[in-house]
Design an enzyme around this catalytic site. Structure first.
Site, PDB file in Angstrom:
ATOM      1  N   TYR A  47       0.819  -1.216   0.000  1.00  0.00           N
ATOM      2  CA  TYR A  47       0.000   0.000   0.000  1.00  0.00           C
ATOM      3  C   TYR A  47       0.855   1.268   0.000  1.00  0.00           C
ATOM      4  CZ  TYR A  47      -3.764  -3.170   1.535  1.00  0.00           C
ATOM      5  OH  TYR A  47      -4.666  -4.196   1.654  1.00  0.00           O
ATOM      6  N   HIS A 106       0.255 -11.485   1.949  1.00  0.00           N
ATOM      7  CA  HIS A 106      -0.719 -10.671   1.218  1.00  0.00           C
ATOM      8  C   HIS A 106      -1.364 -11.467   0.074  1.00  0.00           C
ATOM      9  CE1 HIS A 106      -1.620  -6.217   0.093  1.00  0.00           C
ATOM     10  NE2 HIS A 106      -2.668  -6.984  -0.069  1.00  0.00           N
TER      11      HIS A 106
END
Length: 277
Positions: A47, A106
Site C-alpha cells: 500500500y 498478502h
C-alpha cells in the site's frame, strides 16, 4: 467495539482499511479514524503507506495496547526466510512499532515453499514480533496445506467478501477450525452503495446502503470487516453499522443478490475453484 478472540489475540470486528491511500495523504485520514474510535488498522507493504499509518499512530496518542495493527508481506518477498524477515523489518520500521498484532501473507506465490513461509511467520510470532500470523487470498487447497498439514497457527484469513460474492465454502472451512474470516472490499469497491436492493433495505431502516452491507457482514458468525473511508462522515457511518440489526426479510433480499461477482482479480491470483494444489 466487539472483538473476536483467535490464537490468543482479540481482533476488533470492524477495522479500518487503508488500500489505495498511498503517501502522506493517508496520515490525516487514519488520525481521523483513530479519533472516532477505530482501533483496528489494516495496512500492507504494497500500500506504500506504512510510514503514514505509523505517523498517525504516534500523533493519535492512543495507547499501543489499545490498537490492533495488521500489515502484510508482498508475494515477491516469499522466496526465502531471509527475504520474509527483511520485509518484516522494513514494515515494522516504517510503522515505528516494536511489534505488529497480525502479520499476513498478502498474496500467495506460485513458487513459494509453503512450509518454509509458514515456519518463518510462526517464528516471528514465537519471538513476539508479531502477536499473530495469517494469510490473505489463499484458496481452500492452500489453506488445507497450511492449516491442516503444516499446522501453522493461522489467526485469520483475509479474502474479498461482500453481498455479491459467495464465500460459504470458505466460511464453513474456517468456522470448523475457529478461524475468523476478515472481509476486504466489504463494500465491493463502492458498488454496494449504489445497489438498489441495499438502498431499499437502507431506506426501510433509515440507513445507507453501505451500512446495510457492513451490518450484513458483521451479523455473520466469525466475520470481521475492514472497510475503507476517507471522509470522517463515512468513517462514522461505518462505525454506526455496528449497531444495525437486519431482519429476516432484509437477509432474504440480500441472499437473492448475485453471488458470483469477484472484483479483485490480479493476474497472480490463485485459482479460486481449485480442488487440489
Amino acid at each position: 467495539m466487539n472483538t473476536i478472540t483467535t490464537r490468543g489475540v482479540s481482533i476488533p470486528r470492524l477495522g479500518f482499511g487503508t488500500f489505495r491511500m498511498p503517501g502522506g495523504g493517508c496520515q490525516p485520514v487514519v488520525e481521523s479514524a483513530l479519533a472516532l474510535g477505530y482501533r483496528h488498522l489494516d495496512t500492507a507493504a504494497m500500500y506504500e503507506n506504512e510510514d503514514a499509518v505509523g505517523a498517525a499512530i504516534v500523533a493519535s496518542n492512543v495507547a499501543r495496547r489499545e490498537l490492533f495493527i495488521t500489515t502484510k508481506v508482498w508475494h515477491d518477498q516469499l522466496r526465502t526466510k531471509d527475504s520474509i524477515r527483511r520485509a518484516f523489518d522494513t514494515s515494522i520500521g516504517k510503522l515505528k512499532l516494536d511489534y505488529v498484532d497480525l502479520y499476513m501473507i498478502h498474496w500467495p506465490s506460485k513458487d513459494m515453499d509453503m512450509a518454509i513461509v509458514m515456519e518463518t511467520l510462526a517464528a516471528l510470532r514465537d519471538e513476539g514480533r508479531a502477536r499473530a500470523i495469517g494469510v490473505c487470498n489463499f484458496n481452500l487447497p492452500m489453506l488445507r496445506l497450511a492449516v491442516d498439514e503444516i499446522h501453522a497457527p493461522v489467526a485469520s484469513v483475509q479474502v474479498e467478501y461482500h453481498p455479491f460474492l459467495d464465500q460459504s465454502a470458505m466460511l464453513a472451512y474456517l468456522r470448523e477450525r475457529e478461524i475468523p474470516l476478515t472481509a476486504y472490499a466489504p463494500l465491493a469497491q463502492g458498488r454496494a452503495a449504489e445497489d438498489e436492493t441495499l438502498k431499499r433495505i437502507g431506506a426501510k431502516h433509515d440507513l445507507s446502503a453501505a451500512q446495510v452491507a457492513i451490518a450484513w457482514l458483521l451479523d455473520q458468525d466469525g466475520v470481521i470487516a475492514i472497510p475503507k473511508a476517507q471522509r470522517p462522515k463515512s468513517q462514522q457511518s461505518n462505525l454506526d453499522a455496528l449497531n444495525v440489526r437486519l431482519d429476516d426479510e432484509d437477509l432474504a433480499a440480500i441472499a437473492g443478490l448475485p453471488k458470483d461477482q469477484r472484483y479483485v482479480t490480479p493476474p497472480f491470483a490463485p485459482d479460486w475453484n481449485a480442488l487440489t494444489l
